[in-house]
Every structure is written in C-alpha cells, then in structure tokens.
Design a protein around this motif. Sequence first.
Motif, PDB file in Angstrom:
ATOM      1  N   LEU A   9       0.834  -1.202   0.000  1.00 58.37           N
ATOM      2  CA  LEU A   9       0.000   0.000   0.000  1.00 58.37           C
ATOM      3  C   LEU A   9       0.863   1.244   0.000  1.00 58.37           C
ATOM      4  O   LEU A   9       0.606   2.198  -0.746  1.00 58.37           O
ATOM      5  CB  LEU A   9      -0.946  -0.002   1.208  1.00 58.37           C
ATOM      6  N   SER A  10       1.905   1.242   0.803  1.00 55.66           N
ATOM      7  CA  SER A  10       2.815   2.387   0.850  1.00 55.66           C
ATOM      8  C   SER A  10       3.482   2.632  -0.500  1.00 55.66           C
ATOM      9  O   SER A  10       3.600   3.774  -0.953  1.00 55.66           O
ATOM     10  CB  SER A  10       3.890   2.175   1.916  1.00 55.66           C
ATOM     11  N   ILE A  52       1.016   4.218  -3.154  1.00 58.35           N
ATOM     12  CA  ILE A  52       0.663   5.633  -3.046  1.00 58.35           C
ATOM     13  C   ILE A  52       1.850   6.566  -3.222  1.00 58.35           C
ATOM     14  O   ILE A  52       1.661   7.773  -3.318  1.00 58.35           O
ATOM     15  CB  ILE A  52      -0.078   5.941  -1.719  1.00 58.35           C
ATOM     16  N   ASN A  53       3.039   6.028  -3.265  1.00 59.11           N
ATOM     17  CA  ASN A  53       4.230   6.885  -3.442  1.00 59.11           C
ATOM     18  C   ASN A  53       4.785   6.810  -4.816  1.00 59.11           C
ATOM     19  O   ASN A  53       4.670   6.166  -5.675  1.00 59.11           O
ATOM     20  CB  ASN A  53       5.332   6.514  -2.447  1.00 59.11           C
TER      21      ASN A  53
END
Length: 90
Positions: free
Chosen positions: A85-86, A89-90
């Motif tokens: 998830l991290s 989104i980056n």
Amino acid sequence: MNKKELIESIAGAADISKAAAEKALNGTLAAIAESLKKGDKVTLVGFGTFSVSTREARQGRNPQTGSTIDIPARKVAKFKAGSKLSEAIN
C-alpha cells in the motif's frame, strides 16, 4: 471515495452485483470491528494492520471557559499501512 463508490468499484472489479458487493463489504467491516473489539489485530498482508491501543487518561482545557477537565482513558483503533500500500501511493 465514499462507501457507495467503493461498493461500485468492488462490484466492477469482482464482476458481481452491487448488492453482493455491499454484503461482502459490510461483512468485512463487521469482522474487522468484532476482532478489534476482542483486542485482536487484523493483518491484511500487503495492505496493512488494524489494531487497538489504549490512550491514557489526561487533563485538557475547555476552550470556551479555559477550565481544566479530565479526559478519561479510552481505546482507539489504529491502522498501519503495509508495504504494498505504501509503495502504491508513493
């Protein structure tokens, strides 16, 4: 995104009806809430971990009067994003 939009997205991605997607989402949320209520962690690998932590009792101020008030201890839900998830989104 609100709940209605999420249901529509789930229905489209899973090729199921909106009613079935809503039942699945409601069931998932209920299961997560029930596990947290018991004090258990809920880990969705790659997405994140839901957990419960205890917030200590403390003193605060009433913004209208400026008087000191006691804020009782309570349990709060926490979420820690997983690696996938991290990355997404980056």
